[in-house]
Motif scaffolding. Sequence first.
Motif, PDB file in Angstrom:
ATOM      1  N   LEU A   1      42.491  30.933  38.979  1.00  0.00           N
ATOM      2  CA  LEU A   1      41.976  29.630  38.561  1.00  0.00           C
ATOM      3  C   LEU A   1      40.475  29.681  38.289  1.00  0.00           C
ATOM      4  O   LEU A   1      39.965  28.933  37.445  1.00  0.00           O
ATOM      5  CB  LEU A   1      42.286  28.586  39.636  1.00  0.00           C
ATOM      6  CG  LEU A   1      43.778  28.325  39.882  1.00  0.00           C
ATOM      7  CD1 LEU A   1      43.963  27.316  41.000  1.00  0.00           C
ATOM      8  CD2 LEU A   1      44.463  27.845  38.615  1.00  0.00           C
ATOM      9  N   THR A   2      39.750  30.561  38.984  1.00  0.00           N
ATOM     10  CA  THR A   2      38.318  30.713  38.715  1.00  0.00           C
ATOM     11  C   THR A   2      38.074  31.383  37.369  1.00  0.00           C
ATOM     12  O   THR A   2      37.197  30.978  36.598  1.00  0.00           O
ATOM     13  CB  THR A   2      37.657  31.530  39.835  1.00  0.00           C
ATOM     14  OG1 THR A   2      37.861  30.868  41.092  1.00  0.00           O
ATOM     15  CG2 THR A   2      36.166  31.679  39.589  1.00  0.00           C
ATOM     16  N   ILE A   3      38.863  32.407  37.064  1.00  0.00           N
ATOM     17  CA  ILE A   3      38.687  33.132  35.799  1.00  0.00           C
ATOM     18  C   ILE A   3      39.098  32.267  34.614  1.00  0.00           C
ATOM     19  O   ILE A   3      38.454  32.288  33.556  1.00  0.00           O
ATOM     20  CB  ILE A   3      39.498  34.440  35.843  1.00  0.00           C
ATOM     21  CG1 ILE A   3      38.935  35.375  36.922  1.00  0.00           C
ATOM     22  CG2 ILE A   3      39.485  35.143  34.494  1.00  0.00           C
ATOM     23  CD1 ILE A   3      39.766  36.605  37.156  1.00  0.00           C
ATOM     24  N   ILE A   4      40.160  31.483  34.787  1.00  0.00           N
ATOM     25  CA  ILE A   4      40.669  30.696  33.661  1.00  0.00           C
ATOM     26  C   ILE A   4      39.701  29.586  33.271  1.00  0.00           C
ATOM     27  O   ILE A   4      39.771  29.058  32.157  1.00  0.00           O
ATOM     28  CB  ILE A   4      42.054  30.112  34.016  1.00  0.00           C
ATOM     29  CG1 ILE A   4      42.873  29.843  32.743  1.00  0.00           C
ATOM     30  CG2 ILE A   4      41.928  28.853  34.830  1.00  0.00           C
ATOM     31  CD1 ILE A   4      43.289  31.073  32.022  1.00  0.00           C
ATOM     32  N   LEU A   5      38.774  29.224  34.166  1.00  0.00           N
ATOM     33  CA  LEU A   5      37.792  28.193  33.834  1.00  0.00           C
ATOM     34  C   LEU A   5      36.814  28.657  32.758  1.00  0.00           C
ATOM     35  O   LEU A   5      36.176  27.828  32.102  1.00  0.00           O
ATOM     36  CB  LEU A   5      37.018  27.769  35.087  1.00  0.00           C
ATOM     37  CG  LEU A   5      37.793  26.951  36.124  1.00  0.00           C
ATOM     38  CD1 LEU A   5      36.904  26.622  37.306  1.00  0.00           C
ATOM     39  CD2 LEU A   5      38.331  25.673  35.506  1.00  0.00           C
ATOM     40  N   HIS A   6      36.673  29.983  32.575  1.00  0.00           N
ATOM     41  CA  HIS A   6      35.778  30.503  31.540  1.00  0.00           C
ATOM     42  C   HIS A   6      36.396  30.413  30.146  1.00  0.00           C
ATOM     43  O   HIS A   6      35.718  30.697  29.155  1.00  0.00           O
ATOM     44  CB  HIS A   6      35.410  31.957  31.846  1.00  0.00           C
ATOM     45  CG  HIS A   6      34.526  32.111  33.048  1.00  0.00           C
ATOM     46  ND1 HIS A   6      34.998  31.972  34.338  1.00  0.00           N
ATOM     47  CD2 HIS A   6      33.201  32.375  33.160  1.00  0.00           C
ATOM     48  CE1 HIS A   6      33.998  32.163  35.192  1.00  0.00           C
ATOM     49  NE2 HIS A   6      32.902  32.402  34.504  1.00  0.00           N
ATOM     50  N   THR A   7      37.669  30.034  30.063  1.00  0.00           N
ATOM     51  CA  THR A   7      38.335  29.874  28.769  1.00  0.00           C
ATOM     52  C   THR A   7      38.086  28.464  28.245  1.00  0.00           C
ATOM     53  O   THR A   7      38.272  27.484  28.968  1.00  0.00           O
ATOM     54  CB  THR A   7      39.843  30.130  28.909  1.00  0.00           C
ATOM     55  OG1 THR A   7      40.052  31.436  29.445  1.00  0.00           O
ATOM     56  CG2 THR A   7      40.534  30.020  27.562  1.00  0.00           C
ATOM     57  N   LYS A   8      37.688  28.351  27.000  1.00  0.00           N
ATOM     58  CA  LYS A   8      37.431  27.051  26.389  1.00  0.00           C
ATOM     59  C   LYS A   8      38.694  26.572  25.684  1.00  0.00           C
ATOM     60  O   LYS A   8      39.153  27.197  24.726  1.00  0.00           O
ATOM     61  CB  LYS A   8      36.277  27.147  25.391  1.00  0.00           C
ATOM     62  CG  LYS A   8      34.942  27.479  26.041  1.00  0.00           C
ATOM     63  CD  LYS A   8      33.826  27.501  25.010  1.00  0.00           C
ATOM     64  CE  LYS A   8      32.483  27.814  25.669  1.00  0.00           C
ATOM     65  NZ  LYS A   8      31.381  27.849  24.674  1.00  0.00           N
ATOM     66  N   PRO A   9      39.289  25.463  26.158  1.00  0.00           N
ATOM     67  CA  PRO A   9      40.522  24.983  25.517  1.00  0.00           C
ATOM     68  C   PRO A   9      40.239  24.295  24.192  1.00  0.00           C
ATOM     69  O   PRO A   9      39.151  23.755  23.962  1.00  0.00           O
ATOM     70  CB  PRO A   9      41.080  24.000  26.554  1.00  0.00           C
ATOM     71  CG  PRO A   9      39.875  23.495  27.275  1.00  0.00           C
ATOM     72  CD  PRO A   9      38.892  24.632  27.303  1.00  0.00           C
ATOM     73  N   VAL A  10      41.229  24.323  23.331  1.00  0.00           N
ATOM     74  CA  VAL A  10      41.151  23.675  22.017  1.00  0.00           C
ATOM     75  C   VAL A  10      42.410  22.836  21.842  1.00  0.00           C
ATOM     76  O   VAL A  10      43.528  23.333  22.050  1.00  0.00           O
ATOM     77  CB  VAL A  10      41.044  24.719  20.887  1.00  0.00           C
ATOM     78  CG1 VAL A  10      41.015  24.037  19.527  1.00  0.00           C
ATOM     79  CG2 VAL A  10      39.796  25.575  21.074  1.00  0.00           C
ATOM     80  N   PRO A  11      42.288  21.547  21.496  1.00  0.00           N
ATOM     81  CA  PRO A  11      41.057  20.797  21.216  1.00  0.00           C
ATOM     82  C   PRO A  11      40.371  20.338  22.495  1.00  0.00           C
ATOM     83  O   PRO A  11      40.988  20.312  23.559  1.00  0.00           O
ATOM     84  CB  PRO A  11      41.570  19.606  20.406  1.00  0.00           C
ATOM     85  CG  PRO A  11      42.959  19.392  20.919  1.00  0.00           C
ATOM     86  CD  PRO A  11      43.498  20.745  21.235  1.00  0.00           C
ATOM     87  N   SER A  12      39.113  19.968  22.369  1.00  0.00           N
ATOM     88  CA  SER A  12      38.341  19.503  23.516  1.00  0.00           C
ATOM     89  C   SER A  12      38.293  17.980  23.535  1.00  0.00           C
ATOM     90  O   SER A  12      38.610  17.318  22.547  1.00  0.00           O
ATOM     91  CB  SER A  12      36.920  20.072  23.460  1.00  0.00           C
ATOM     92  OG  SER A  12      36.270  19.676  22.263  1.00  0.00           O
ATOM     93  N   LEU A  13      37.883  17.447  24.678  1.00  0.00           N
ATOM     94  CA  LEU A  13      37.773  16.004  24.842  1.00  0.00           C
ATOM     95  C   LEU A  13      36.401  15.519  24.378  1.00  0.00           C
ATOM     96  O   LEU A  13      35.634  16.274  23.775  1.00  0.00           O
ATOM     97  CB  LEU A  13      38.024  15.638  26.302  1.00  0.00           C
ATOM     98  CG  LEU A  13      39.422  16.001  26.829  1.00  0.00           C
ATOM     99  CD1 LEU A  13      39.537  15.697  28.307  1.00  0.00           C
ATOM    100  CD2 LEU A  13      40.497  15.262  26.053  1.00  0.00           C
ATOM    101  N   CYS A  14      36.097  14.272  24.683  1.00  0.00           N
ATOM    102  CA  CYS A  14      34.865  13.666  24.154  1.00  0.00           C
ATOM    103  C   CYS A  14      33.623  14.390  24.660  1.00  0.00           C
ATOM    104  O   CYS A  14      32.715  14.705  23.892  1.00  0.00           O
ATOM    105  CB  CYS A  14      34.811  12.182  24.528  1.00  0.00           C
ATOM    106  SG  CYS A  14      36.167  11.210  23.825  1.00  0.00           S
ATOM    107  N   THR A  15      33.570  14.659  25.955  1.00  0.00           N
ATOM    108  CA  THR A  15      32.408  15.319  26.537  1.00  0.00           C
ATOM    109  C   THR A  15      32.825  16.646  27.149  1.00  0.00           C
ATOM    110  O   THR A  15      33.997  16.857  27.487  1.00  0.00           O
ATOM    111  CB  THR A  15      31.753  14.433  27.609  1.00  0.00           C
ATOM    112  OG1 THR A  15      32.698  14.192  28.671  1.00  0.00           O
ATOM    113  CG2 THR A  15      31.319  13.107  27.012  1.00  0.00           C
TER     114      THR A  15
END
Length: 491
Positions: A215-229
Amino acid sequence: MGSIFELPDEELLSSITSTLPCRERQIQALTTLVSQIHGASPRNVILYGLEATGKTVITKEVLKQLSIHFSCSTSSDDTDNTKDIFRYAFINSEECIGTRHLFEQIIGSISKALNSQPSIGLLANMSDLVTQTQQLFESWGARKNIDRRFVLVIDSIDKQINPLPQTFPAALARVADIVPNLTIIFITTCPRPSFLHLSGIPHIYFPSYSRSEILTIILHTKPVPSLCTQEDTLQTWSRFTTAVYDSLSKISGRDIRSFRALCLRMWPHFIRPVLSEELKLNPFSRLLVTNRALFRNESVLVHEISSSRVKTPPNTQVQKYTDIANLLPSFSRLLLIASYLASFSSSRNDAIFFMKTSIAKRRKKGGGTALISSRSNISKSRMIPRKLLGAQNFALERMLAIFHAIYAESEMGNEGGSVYKEHPMLAINGSADLQMSIATLVSLQLLTRVGNQNSLDVLDPSTRYRVTIGWDMARIVARSVGVEIENFLND
């Protein structure tokens, strides 16, 4: 004279560990072993562990950062940049067909890393490999009379298409003893005993990632699409990955590579209600309940060639209730909700939930449970929620009184203005036939008559009624008219 053994630069280690977290010990050990330019660097190193544990990625990143570090450093004895003292080559043995193909890949990768032209010759055996490697290293070392280090990485040596002889890795390890300034790194899954037929070979073990590390490593992945902020995206992504791991990946035993792919496939479907403004981002539990069918679908664990979309099974029961709510008029929906409350709410709580003064107090205190938690006449021994018990009979007058009470809370009551909120009968009498709506609900078997069955009049005051719908349908119908039915139940 330089020292025999030197520790790596702390800034170099911190830059690598920040990029690849949860592997600090392995990064420090590997960097210390291969960064000895002037010291005692090992001839061979073995990295082993299961798949998707970071062996290849960490090795590439460590060698890349070391190459940049040595190219930017300056020698204390010479004013020129010593940018040619560290080189490396990477060979994926899994892509090689046989031993001769592997030899050609090794010579080609070394010559490319040294910017040299390989000699044209037949690589038939290990002797030819050693000869051509020595020629390439002699041309590299003749440029400057300084210490150098070349690292050759052979990845997946145990997964070649045509299995290699058991003595082949040991013979390949002897090349580092013959060719100076050469270190060979073997990456394998599970090395057998006496893998290189040598003692004292450094081994670095890469264990499987734990839940917290994944779960710590997966936080470095940027999901697409992103939210407002970016803050909302990071917070929602963190909660989403935790839910995916606990519901799907933990049971199926997926590794971090497949877990990342699974999260990226499910993410667009998960935040679709937020992007379409059907739901708000907070509370997260409501978004999770809305997408509960997505987490029950085990087909997302199976990779498909034809389509990579996540197929969410349609919830036919919810769709059926939604269709019924859309077909009924607004006042009929309110009458149905009032009938449900009359069947599943005790009459002794009517003054608490449905009186006008009680509704105002409940709004100030945040809900109906705040008023009844301190009442001594509520039975504390009854642990089963009333909505899970059977429906009770109710009188028609009581149901109509509840209807007028919840009308002010509905969307129709809010649209009527302050005059209609103070006197809801002004809006009801001129726009709806409540008696006809009740008779229609009885004919649709959403309400059933109890008691005087011989009466021909459906609206006979002596006749009592009972609702036939359940909790799921009642909640969907209530939300279609803007009523939160949970606020009127003592559960």
